[in-house]
Structures are given as structure tokens and as C-alpha cells.
Motif scaffolding. Structure first.
Motif, PDB file in Angstrom:
ATOM      1  N   SER A 179       3.965   4.927  -2.548  1.00 51.40           N
ATOM      2  CA  SER A 179       5.320   5.423  -2.829  1.00 51.40           C
ATOM      3  C   SER A 179       6.375   4.354  -2.565  1.00 51.40           C
ATOM      4  O   SER A 179       7.573   4.633  -2.632  1.00 51.40           O
ATOM      5  CB  SER A 179       5.617   6.652  -1.960  1.00 51.40           C
ATOM      6  OG  SER A 179       5.517   6.321  -0.580  1.00 51.40           O
ATOM      7  N   LYS A 180       5.917   3.141  -2.291  1.00 47.24           N
ATOM      8  CA  LYS A 180       6.845   2.055  -1.968  1.00 47.24           C
ATOM      9  C   LYS A 180       7.274   1.269  -3.197  1.00 47.24           C
ATOM     10  O   LYS A 180       8.449   0.926  -3.336  1.00 47.24           O
ATOM     11  CB  LYS A 180       6.172   1.112  -0.965  1.00 47.24           C
ATOM     12  CG  LYS A 180       7.016  -0.084  -0.540  1.00 47.24           C
ATOM     13  CD  LYS A 180       6.257  -0.949   0.447  1.00 47.24           C
ATOM     14  CE  LYS A 180       7.078  -2.176   0.858  1.00 47.24           C
ATOM     15  NZ  LYS A 180       6.328  -3.039   1.798  1.00 47.24           N
ATOM     16  N   ILE A 181       6.334   1.017  -4.107  1.00 49.79           N
ATOM     17  CA  ILE A 181       6.595   0.137  -5.249  1.00 49.79           C
ATOM     18  C   ILE A 181       6.449   0.864  -6.578  1.00 49.79           C
ATOM     19  O   ILE A 181       7.357   0.873  -7.405  1.00 49.79           O
ATOM     20  CB  ILE A 181       5.641  -1.082  -5.233  1.00 49.79           C
ATOM     21  CG1 ILE A 181       5.767  -1.864  -3.926  1.00 49.79           C
ATOM     22  CG2 ILE A 181       5.897  -1.973  -6.451  1.00 49.79           C
ATOM     23  CD1 ILE A 181       7.111  -2.499  -3.703  1.00 49.79           C
ATOM     24  N   ASP A 182       5.300   1.477  -6.805  1.00 43.31           N
ATOM     25  CA  ASP A 182       4.953   1.965  -8.139  1.00 43.31           C
ATOM     26  C   ASP A 182       5.289   3.428  -8.392  1.00 43.31           C
ATOM     27  O   ASP A 182       5.598   3.793  -9.519  1.00 43.31           O
ATOM     28  CB  ASP A 182       3.448   1.763  -8.387  1.00 43.31           C
ATOM     29  CG  ASP A 182       3.059   0.306  -8.346  1.00 43.31           C
ATOM     30  OD1 ASP A 182       3.391  -0.412  -9.301  1.00 43.31           O
ATOM     31  OD2 ASP A 182       2.438  -0.116  -7.356  1.00 43.31           O
ATOM     32  N   HIS A 183       5.179   4.263  -7.383  1.00 42.83           N
ATOM     33  CA  HIS A 183       5.342   5.707  -7.581  1.00 42.83           C
ATOM     34  C   HIS A 183       6.255   6.255  -6.486  1.00 42.83           C
ATOM     35  O   HIS A 183       5.815   6.961  -5.575  1.00 42.83           O
ATOM     36  CB  HIS A 183       3.972   6.397  -7.577  1.00 42.83           C
ATOM     37  CG  HIS A 183       3.037   5.841  -8.606  1.00 42.83           C
ATOM     38  ND1 HIS A 183       3.186   6.098  -9.955  1.00 42.83           N
ATOM     39  CD2 HIS A 183       1.973   5.016  -8.484  1.00 42.83           C
ATOM     40  CE1 HIS A 183       2.232   5.462 -10.622  1.00 42.83           C
ATOM     41  NE2 HIS A 183       1.491   4.795  -9.758  1.00 42.83           N
ATOM     42  N   LYS A 184       7.503   5.917  -6.600  1.00 41.39           N
ATOM     43  CA  LYS A 184       8.489   6.307  -5.593  1.00 41.39           C
ATOM     44  C   LYS A 184       8.444   7.816  -5.350  1.00 41.39           C
ATOM     45  O   LYS A 184       8.393   8.603  -6.292  1.00 41.39           O
ATOM     46  CB  LYS A 184       9.895   5.924  -6.067  1.00 41.39           C
ATOM     47  CG  LYS A 184      10.095   4.431  -6.310  1.00 41.39           C
ATOM     48  CD  LYS A 184      10.246   3.641  -5.021  1.00 41.39           C
ATOM     49  CE  LYS A 184      10.654   2.193  -5.315  1.00 41.39           C
ATOM     50  NZ  LYS A 184      10.828   1.416  -4.085  1.00 41.39           N
ATOM     51  N   ASP A 185       8.401   8.195  -4.091  1.00 40.59           N
ATOM     52  CA  ASP A 185       8.484   9.591  -3.661  1.00 40.59           C
ATOM     53  C   ASP A 185       7.175  10.363  -3.815  1.00 40.59           C
ATOM     54  O   ASP A 185       7.130  11.558  -3.508  1.00 40.59           O
ATOM     55  CB  ASP A 185       9.612  10.323  -4.413  1.00 40.59           C
ATOM     56  CG  ASP A 185      10.111  11.549  -3.653  1.00 40.59           C
ATOM     57  OD1 ASP A 185      10.274  11.457  -2.421  1.00 40.59           O
ATOM     58  OD2 ASP A 185      10.331  12.590  -4.287  1.00 40.59           O
ATOM     59  N   TYR A 186       6.106   9.727  -4.267  1.00 46.40           N
ATOM     60  CA  TYR A 186       4.812  10.425  -4.360  1.00 46.40           C
ATOM     61  C   TYR A 186       4.396  10.873  -2.962  1.00 46.40           C
ATOM     62  O   TYR A 186       4.520  10.127  -1.993  1.00 46.40           O
ATOM     63  CB  TYR A 186       3.774   9.482  -4.959  1.00 46.40           C
ATOM     64  CG  TYR A 186       2.437  10.130  -5.250  1.00 46.40           C
ATOM     65  CD1 TYR A 186       2.280  10.987  -6.336  1.00 46.40           C
ATOM     66  CD2 TYR A 186       1.332   9.873  -4.446  1.00 46.40           C
ATOM     67  CE1 TYR A 186       1.047  11.567  -6.621  1.00 46.40           C
ATOM     68  CE2 TYR A 186       0.095  10.447  -4.720  1.00 46.40           C
ATOM     69  CZ  TYR A 186      -0.036  11.297  -5.801  1.00 46.40           C
ATOM     70  OH  TYR A 186      -1.256  11.861  -6.077  1.00 46.40           O
ATOM     71  N   GLN A 187       3.891  12.105  -2.850  1.00 49.35           N
ATOM     72  CA  GLN A 187       3.649  12.639  -1.509  1.00 49.35           C
ATOM     73  C   GLN A 187       2.299  12.231  -0.916  1.00 49.35           C
ATOM     74  O   GLN A 187       2.218  11.890   0.264  1.00 49.35           O
ATOM     75  CB  GLN A 187       3.766  14.168  -1.499  1.00 49.35           C
ATOM     76  CG  GLN A 187       3.691  14.727  -0.065  1.00 49.35           C
ATOM     77  CD  GLN A 187       4.366  16.065   0.096  1.00 49.35           C
ATOM     78  OE1 GLN A 187       4.367  16.888  -0.798  1.00 49.35           O
ATOM     79  NE2 GLN A 187       4.974  16.287   1.256  1.00 49.35           N
ATOM     80  N   CYS A 188       1.243  12.243  -1.700  1.00 49.25           N
ATOM     81  CA  CYS A 188      -0.079  11.885  -1.160  1.00 49.25           C
ATOM     82  C   CYS A 188      -0.201  10.357  -1.149  1.00 49.25           C
ATOM     83  O   CYS A 188      -0.953   9.760  -1.923  1.00 49.25           O
ATOM     84  CB  CYS A 188      -1.186  12.523  -1.997  1.00 49.25           C
ATOM     85  SG  CYS A 188      -2.843  12.327  -1.289  1.00 49.25           S
ATOM     86  N   ASP A 189       0.564   9.734  -0.253  1.00 46.50           N
ATOM     87  CA  ASP A 189       0.687   8.277  -0.228  1.00 46.50           C
ATOM     88  C   ASP A 189       0.091   7.649   1.025  1.00 46.50           C
ATOM     89  O   ASP A 189       0.277   6.455   1.278  1.00 46.50           O
ATOM     90  CB  ASP A 189       2.158   7.867  -0.366  1.00 46.50           C
ATOM     91  CG  ASP A 189       3.027   8.362   0.803  1.00 46.50           C
ATOM     92  OD1 ASP A 189       2.559   9.203   1.608  1.00 46.50           O
ATOM     93  OD2 ASP A 189       4.194   7.909   0.906  1.00 46.50           O
ATOM     94  N   ARG A 190      -0.615   8.429   1.809  1.00 45.15           N
ATOM     95  CA  ARG A 190      -1.317   7.924   2.993  1.00 45.15           C
ATOM     96  C   ARG A 190      -2.689   8.589   3.060  1.00 45.15           C
ATOM     97  O   ARG A 190      -2.841   9.764   2.727  1.00 45.15           O
ATOM     98  CB  ARG A 190      -0.548   8.240   4.287  1.00 45.15           C
ATOM     99  CG  ARG A 190       0.833   7.610   4.407  1.00 45.15           C
ATOM    100  CD  ARG A 190       0.741   6.091   4.570  1.00 45.15           C
ATOM    101  NE  ARG A 190       2.020   5.508   4.972  1.00 45.15           N
ATOM    102  CZ  ARG A 190       3.038   5.270   4.158  1.00 45.15           C
ATOM    103  NH1 ARG A 190       2.938   5.620   2.876  1.00 45.15           N
ATOM    104  NH2 ARG A 190       4.144   4.711   4.608  1.00 45.15           N
ATOM    105  N   THR A 191      -3.674   7.829   3.523  1.00 48.21           N
ATOM    106  CA  THR A 191      -5.024   8.375   3.593  1.00 48.21           C
ATOM    107  C   THR A 191      -5.075   9.588   4.505  1.00 48.21           C
ATOM    108  O   THR A 191      -5.740  10.589   4.190  1.00 48.21           O
ATOM    109  CB  THR A 191      -6.018   7.309   4.087  1.00 48.21           C
ATOM    110  OG1 THR A 191      -5.774   6.074   3.402  1.00 48.21           O
ATOM    111  CG2 THR A 191      -7.445   7.741   3.830  1.00 48.21           C
ATOM    112  N   ALA A 192      -4.384   9.532   5.638  1.00 50.03           N
ATOM    113  CA  ALA A 192      -4.400  10.646   6.578  1.00 50.03           C
ATOM    114  C   ALA A 192      -3.799  11.902   5.961  1.00 50.03           C
ATOM    115  O   ALA A 192      -4.258  13.021   6.251  1.00 50.03           O
ATOM    116  CB  ALA A 192      -3.642  10.270   7.852  1.00 50.03           C
ATOM    117  N   TRP A 193      -2.777  11.740   5.115  1.00 52.80           N
ATOM    118  CA  TRP A 193      -2.171  12.908   4.459  1.00 52.80           C
ATOM    119  C   TRP A 193      -3.208  13.579   3.554  1.00 52.80           C
ATOM    120  O   TRP A 193      -3.400  14.798   3.595  1.00 52.80           O
ATOM    121  CB  TRP A 193      -0.951  12.501   3.636  1.00 52.80           C
ATOM    122  CG  TRP A 193      -0.055  13.647   3.260  1.00 52.80           C
ATOM    123  CD1 TRP A 193       1.069  14.061   3.915  1.00 52.80           C
ATOM    124  CD2 TRP A 193      -0.227  14.553   2.141  1.00 52.80           C
ATOM    125  NE1 TRP A 193       1.619  15.162   3.279  1.00 52.80           N
ATOM    126  CE2 TRP A 193       0.844  15.480   2.196  1.00 52.80           C
ATOM    127  CE3 TRP A 193      -1.152  14.683   1.130  1.00 52.80           C
ATOM    128  CZ2 TRP A 193       0.991  16.510   1.270  1.00 52.80           C
ATOM    129  CZ3 TRP A 193      -1.015  15.707   0.188  1.00 52.80           C
ATOM    130  CH2 TRP A 193       0.048  16.605   0.259  1.00 52.80           C
TER     131      TRP A 193
END
Length: 295
Positions: A179-193
Motif C-alpha cells: 500500500s506504499k507504492i503500487d496500491h495505495k490504501d489496500y488493506q491486506c498489505d501485511r502478512t500478519a493481517w
């Protein structure tokens, strides 16, 4: 020089059609690309695939023939209209698509549940009937949602579909995107999530697609994270960081070590190349990447 199309645009087009370190010490690892008649035999420890959208300017028949010569077992992100061509060449549709709305309108927002549930309820049996297993899905953009609200909404939207997927022996696979560069605001952006969502759904028919490129950007610590969360991961994508180009000495990740770590978890799924070739010979770049990852 014009930039290559983004994955967002490429996936939109596909949907329409389917209704590390560079040092002298490691430089020897990046060998010249062998031609088809002299390519070393693959070891058979990794199930290799590649994402169709990265080579969409190559006709599918030509791409399938090249994929077979390289040693790929499947092609990712292909929908029903293209499955017959894959079958002709003995290739698996290793990550099916065509049920998602897009990358931003996903299961974390209840207003999209009705459309998504209809699409996936239609597609899951088609995937099974074709003899395939994996069907991609997305969380969608956060749009101000808390983690807790996102998890709860995803569970509500996915639970009936996961049950249907289990009946058909299909796995719904949610991709981790940065969610930092390519897909701003995407929620499933961490493995733990993603792992928390998988735990709450509590089914072997919901897993994660760990995109190495995306997770290097958002959280790093790739080997530690894929090792810790491997029970929830059923698929991998590659890509060079920065830029999502070739996974060679020009970027910061050292893929042989990553592949060895994946093997060490007992992984038996697919590793799909998902880099945008910057070199003129795209298939030569793909061949080289497969050899590099063949540990």
C-alpha cells in the motif's frame, strides 16, 4: 522511454477478456541465459509458473509453447476463455482469476458482497470443473476502516464462499499487495493481517498469496515472515525491488536464498514469476529467472 503498463491496468484488461545484493561475491549466481537446447534440467523442487499479464503482448499460443520449453508447469492469472489453450499445452491455470471486481472493491466492504458472492459462486464450480484449484481474491481498499472492521467484513463476505470452495476442493487465495507504492490504501498489505484473517476463517480453503515484491516494500524481513506465516501461504509471486523488473543483480533481493527458505517450509505450491521484463528479450529474462529460482 515509455513505462510498461501497470498491473492494475493489465488485470483490468484481463478481466474484460475473461467476464540481494549486487556484489562480486554473488555475481556468479546470475549465469548467462541458456538457450532451449542447452538449458540445464530443472531440479523439480519448485513448481514454476509465470503471470500472463507480464507477457500479454506475446500471443498466448506462443507464450504457452515458450513456457513449456522453459519448464513452467502453469500460468497465473488466466480466466476461463484462455483455459483451453493452456490445456492444449499441458499447463495448469495455477492461479485463476475472473471473479474479482477489481483490486480496490473487495471483501472488506459489505456494499460489494452481493456482487462478489455472485461472481465467486459462479466461478468456483467452473474452476473445479476445469480441474484447477486456486482462485484469487482481494481485500479491497481500506477507505478508513480499522483492522478489526476489515477482518470482520471480510469474514462475513468470504465465509459462505469458503464453504462452497471446500465442497469443490477449490482454494480462495487473497493476495498481499503493498500500500506504499503500487496500491495505495489496500488493506491486506501485511502478512500478519492476512494471517489473522485466515485464522478467523479457519479453513484450508482460504490461503494467502505472498507476493515477495509487494511484501519487501511494505514490511521487508521476507524470509522471517514467510517462515513464520507459511501455514497460511499457498502461493508466491516474484518481482525485483525496486521497479518490479528482472530478479537479477540489479535489485536488492537475493532470490536463491528466498527460494531455499520457501523449500525449507515444506511448500509444494507454485512460485510464479511476476516481474515486468525490462530487457528486450522477455522470454530470455523469464528463462533466467526460473533458473535462478530453481533451487
Amino acid at each position: 522511454m515509455s513505462l510498461p503498463p501497470s498491473r492494475r491496468v493489465a488485470l483490468k484488461n484481463l478481466l474484460a477478456g475473461t467476464a540481494v545484493v549486487g556484489t562480486a561475491g554473488v555475481a556468479s549466481t546470475f549465469l548467462p541465459v541458456a538457450q532451449p537446447d542447452e538449458q540445464p534440467a530443472l531440479k523439480g523442487n519448485i513448481n514454476h509458473s509465470a503471470c500472463r499479464w507480464c507477457y500479454q503482448d506475446i500471443p498466448l499460443e506462443q507464450f504457452c509453447a515458450a513456457a513449456k520449453s522453459i519448464g513452467l508447469k502453469g500460468i497465473d492469472l488466466v480466466g476461463p476463455k484462455e483455459w483451453p489453450t493452456l490445456k492444449k499445452y499441458g499447463l495448469d491455470s495455477s492461479m485463476c482469476n475472473g471473479a474479482e471486481l477489481n483490486l480496490t472493491d473487495g471483501f472488506n466492504d459489505p456494499k460489494f458482497h452481493a456482487a462478489l458472492q455472485k461472481n465467486y459462486a459462479d466461478m468456483i464450480p467452473r474452476v473445479a470443473q476445469a480441474g484447477y484449484k486456486n482462485l484469487i481474491c482481494f481485500s479491497g481498499s481500506r477507505r478508513g476502516l480499522s483492522d478489526e472492521a476489515g477482518w470482520a467484513n471480510c469474514v462475513k463476505g468470504l465465509a459462505p464462499l469458503v464453504k462452497l470452495a471446500a465442497q469443490h476442493k477449490v482454494v480462495l487465495v487473497m493476495e498481499l499487495l503493498n500500500s506504499k507504492i503500487d496500491h495505495k490504501d489496500y488493506q491486506c498489505d501485511r502478512t500478519a493481517w492476512g494471517a489473522t484473517l485466515a485464522k478467523r476463517l479457519g479453513s484450508e480453503h482460504f490461503k494467502l498469496l505472498y507476493d515477495i515484491y509487494h511484501m519487501q516494500i511494505d514490511e521487508g524481513d521476507v524470509i522471517r515472515n514467510l517462515t513464520e506465516f507459511h501455514p497460511y501461504i499457498s502461493h508466491y509471486h516474484t518481482g525485483g525491488v525496486p521497479g518490479r523488473h528482472e530478479i537479477d543483480e540489479s535489485q536488492e533481493l537475493y532470490y536463491p536464498a528466498i527460494m531455499r527458505a520457501i523449500r525449507a517450509t515444506g511448500f509444494t505450491g507454485y512460485v510464479a514469476q511476476e516481474f515486468i521484463p525490462a530487457q528486450p528479450d522477455k522470454l530470455a529474462s523469464l528463462r533466467k529467472a526460473v533458473q535462478l529460482c530453481d533451487v
